[in-house]
Design a protein around this motif. Structure first.
Motif, PDB file in Angstrom:
ATOM      1  N   UNK A   1      37.385 -60.935 -51.823  1.00  0.00           N
ATOM      2  CA  UNK A   1      36.744 -62.090 -51.198  1.00  0.00           C
ATOM      3  C   UNK A   1      35.689 -61.617 -50.200  1.00  0.00           C
ATOM      4  N   UNK A   2      34.471 -62.147 -50.304  1.00  0.00           N
ATOM      5  CA  UNK A   2      33.425 -61.830 -49.331  1.00  0.00           C
ATOM      6  C   UNK A   2      33.331 -62.980 -48.326  1.00  0.00           C
ATOM      7  N   UNK A   3      33.597 -62.648 -47.070  1.00  0.00           N
ATOM      8  CA  UNK A   3      33.622 -63.681 -46.027  1.00  0.00           C
ATOM      9  C   UNK A   3      32.522 -63.420 -45.011  1.00  0.00           C
ATOM     10  N   UNK A   4      31.700 -64.444 -44.780  1.00  0.00           N
ATOM     11  CA  UNK A   4      30.700 -64.368 -43.704  1.00  0.00           C
ATOM     12  C   UNK A   4      31.304 -64.988 -42.447  1.00  0.00           C
ATOM     13  N   UNK A   5      31.408 -64.190 -41.399  1.00  0.00           N
ATOM     14  CA  UNK A   5      31.856 -64.688 -40.092  1.00  0.00           C
ATOM     15  C   UNK A   5      30.641 -64.692 -39.185  1.00  0.00           C
ATOM     16  N   UNK A   6      30.367 -65.814 -38.543  1.00  0.00           N
ATOM     17  CA  UNK A   6      29.277 -65.844 -37.559  1.00  0.00           C
ATOM     18  C   UNK A   6      29.874 -65.854 -36.150  1.00  0.00           C
TER      19      UNK A   6
ATOM     20  N   UNK B   1      39.302 -62.840 -34.393  1.00  0.00           N
ATOM     21  CA  UNK B   1      39.474 -63.264 -35.796  1.00  0.00           C
ATOM     22  C   UNK B   1      39.190 -62.094 -36.745  1.00  0.00           C
ATOM     23  N   UNK B   2      38.150 -61.323 -36.452  1.00  0.00           N
ATOM     24  CA  UNK B   2      37.809 -60.181 -37.310  1.00  0.00           C
ATOM     25  C   UNK B   2      38.946 -59.151 -37.295  1.00  0.00           C
ATOM     26  N   UNK B   3      39.468 -58.834 -36.124  1.00  0.00           N
ATOM     27  CA  UNK B   3      40.611 -57.904 -36.064  1.00  0.00           C
ATOM     28  C   UNK B   3      41.786 -58.465 -36.874  1.00  0.00           C
ATOM     29  N   UNK B   4      42.025 -59.757 -36.711  1.00  0.00           N
ATOM     30  CA  UNK B   4      43.136 -60.412 -37.404  1.00  0.00           C
ATOM     31  C   UNK B   4      42.971 -60.312 -38.929  1.00  0.00           C
TER      32      UNK B   4
ATOM     33  N   UNK C   1      44.022 -57.856 -46.593  1.00  0.00           N
ATOM     34  CA  UNK C   1      43.349 -56.680 -47.161  1.00  0.00           C
ATOM     35  C   UNK C   1      42.392 -56.997 -48.307  1.00  0.00           C
ATOM     36  N   UNK C   2      42.412 -58.240 -48.801  1.00  0.00           N
ATOM     37  CA  UNK C   2      41.510 -58.595 -49.903  1.00  0.00           C
ATOM     38  C   UNK C   2      40.120 -59.005 -49.408  1.00  0.00           C
TER      39      UNK C   2
ATOM     40  N   UNK D   1      34.091 -53.846 -43.381  1.00  0.00           N
ATOM     41  CA  UNK D   1      33.420 -54.593 -42.302  1.00  0.00           C
ATOM     42  C   UNK D   1      31.963 -54.152 -42.162  1.00  0.00           C
ATOM     43  N   UNK D   2      31.073 -55.134 -41.955  1.00  0.00           N
ATOM     44  CA  UNK D   2      29.667 -54.807 -41.719  1.00  0.00           C
ATOM     45  C   UNK D   2      29.105 -55.776 -40.680  1.00  0.00           C
ATOM     46  N   UNK D   3      28.272 -55.253 -39.782  1.00  0.00           N
ATOM     47  CA  UNK D   3      27.645 -56.101 -38.754  1.00  0.00           C
ATOM     48  C   UNK D   3      26.149 -56.257 -39.040  1.00  0.00           C
ATOM     49  N   UNK D   4      25.652 -57.481 -38.886  1.00  0.00           N
ATOM     50  CA  UNK D   4      24.212 -57.740 -38.981  1.00  0.00           C
ATOM     51  C   UNK D   4      23.812 -58.579 -37.769  1.00  0.00           C
ATOM     52  N   UNK D   5      22.784 -58.118 -37.073  1.00  0.00           N
ATOM     53  CA  UNK D   5      22.301 -58.898 -35.921  1.00  0.00           C
ATOM     54  C   UNK D   5      21.315 -59.947 -36.411  1.00  0.00           C
ATOM     55  N   UNK D   6      21.627 -61.223 -36.188  1.00  0.00           N
ATOM     56  CA  UNK D   6      20.715 -62.309 -36.575  1.00  0.00           C
ATOM     57  C   UNK D   6      21.116 -63.593 -35.856  1.00  0.00           C
TER      58      UNK D   6
END
Ligand code: NAD
Ligand code: DAU
Length: 335
Positions: A1-6, A16-19, A25-26, A53-58
């Motif tokens: 699953x690809x999840x975008x978190x803003x 939430x990201x740590x959680x 794990x999926x 995990x990946x970070x994007x500044x926007x």
């Protein structure tokens, strides 16, 4: 699953990201955050190089930047935590609240539709319901009656989400949570401000008579509720989230001083917040009944572990209070 978190560099988003990285794990996570004054990548230092995990500044309100992000990854869901969140700042400068909370949400909704992302979670707040008298609690059918520019902008975003569900058939869900506490909360909010001021021997500014009431929930319980709503919530549904844990501000500040072993003489009554909501309380029966969510933290131990966290992470909050934290991401991420 690809999840975008803003908004994942903020207080609740980073928890939430740590959680999610720990318990799901999926999930591959992309965190998009504008790194405003309260975005702090030090909150995520432990997962900086995590393979999922990946970070994007926007800026979520920048349609071109967000289009590139949506075009690059086929997301299965969007969880929108990004917001301007401090009521006092909304009173002195409402414009940025409309930019991020309303226009930013609209940009995300448009791109979610355009790229056919199957699911959208809007993280809202109990403040959209306004203020309560001495009794009663907010249910999901309580009319919206926001009183601050912050809560009005969050209510505006909720209404947009509702409109996209009804007009375009978007599969979206909204959570409305009460006041959160826990690690990584920016020390402009009541609990971390009072803890850190007390540790610095500075005055603890209590607004008005100190008898305004908030319903406190540990951030980890909010994160579990958000995940459940994302995974299982009904299309177009709203879920209230709260701990049935009401405290007036003065009693809470005294409890913090007791836990810290600091004197009550540090308490200083100051001019009240304009339009200050008197009382919030959440009826969380729906999320409990429909999604099986219950808070797991009891407040006395949750507050004690939170105090202990700020004691153990003095360098974190001192760097935030001094502004040093903003150098971290400039050095680590070359931003
Ligand atoms: P926060 O202020 O700690 O973090 C907000 C994050 O959003 C920051 O990292 C910031 O950099 C980012 N951000 C701001 N503007 C942005 C933009 N234009 N584009 C991209 N990123 C941007 O907030 P929080 O307390 O973690 O709250 C998170 C969400 O939860 C908010 O939507 C808030 O309304 C909601 N909420 C908070 C509470 C609470 O008690 N803190 C309770 C209920 C709901
Ligand atoms: O209810 C959920 C909301 O809780 C979230 O949507 C907001 O993003 C979050 O900031 C929070 O809003 P509040 O206004 O309730 O939180 P804050 O920590 O700013 O204040 C909590 C209470 O403490 C409120 O009654 C005002 C009071 N207060 C706050 C500060 C910062 C003080 O008395 N002194 C202070 O210095």
């Amino acid at each position: 699953m690809n999840l975008l978190v803003t908004g994942g560099a903020g207080f609740i988003g980073s928890n939430f990201i740590h959680h999610v990285l720990r318990d799901h794990p999926q999930v591959n996570l992309v965190n998009v955050d504008a790194l405003t004054y309260c975005g702090n990548l030090e909150n995520l230092a432990a997962v900086k190089d995590h393979p999922r995990y990946r970070f994007i500044k926007a800026d979520i309100a920048d349609p071109e930047a967000m289009e590139r992000i949506f075009a690059e990854t086929r997301f299965d869901a969007v969880a929108n935590f990004a917001a301007e969140t401090h009521v006092d700042r909304s009173i002195t400068g409402p414009a940025v609240f409309l930019h991020t909370n309303v226009l930013g949400t609209q940009v995300l909704l448009d791109l979610t539709m355009k790229h056919r992302v199957p699911r959208f979670l809007q993280i809202s707040t109990d403040e959209v319901y306004g203020s309560l008298p001495e009794t009663g609690a907010f249910t999901e059918s309580t009319p919206l009656a926001p009183n601050s520019p912050y809560s009005s902008s969050k209510a505006g975003a909720d209404l947009l989400v509702r409109a996209y569900v009804h007009t375009y058939g978007l599969d979206a869900v909204i959570t409305r949570c009460s006041n959160n506490y826990g690690p990584f909360q920016f020390p402009e909010k009541l609990i971390p401000l009072m803890i850190t001021n007390a540790l610095e021997g500075r005055p603890l500014p209590v607004y008005g008579d100190g008898l305004n009431v908030r319903d406190w929930l540990h951030v980890e319980d909010h994160c579990r509720a958000a995940w459940l709503a994302l995974e299982k919530g009904g299309r177009g549904d709203v879920y209230n989230v709260g701990g049935s844990n009401e405290w007036n501000n003065l009693a809470l500040v005294k409890e913090l001083l007791r836990l810290l072993g600091k004197p009550e003489t540090l308490i200083t009554f100051v001019k009240d917040r304009p339009g200050h909501d008197r009382r919030y309380a959440i009826d969380a029966a729906k999320i409990s009944r429909d999604l099986g969510w219950h808070p797991t933290y009891d407040f006395s131990s949750g507050l004690k572990t939170t105090v202990d966290w700020y004691l153990a992470n003095e360098s974190w909050w001192r760097r935030v209070k001094s502004g040093e934290y903003q150098k971290y991401y400039q050095e680590q991420y070359r931003l």
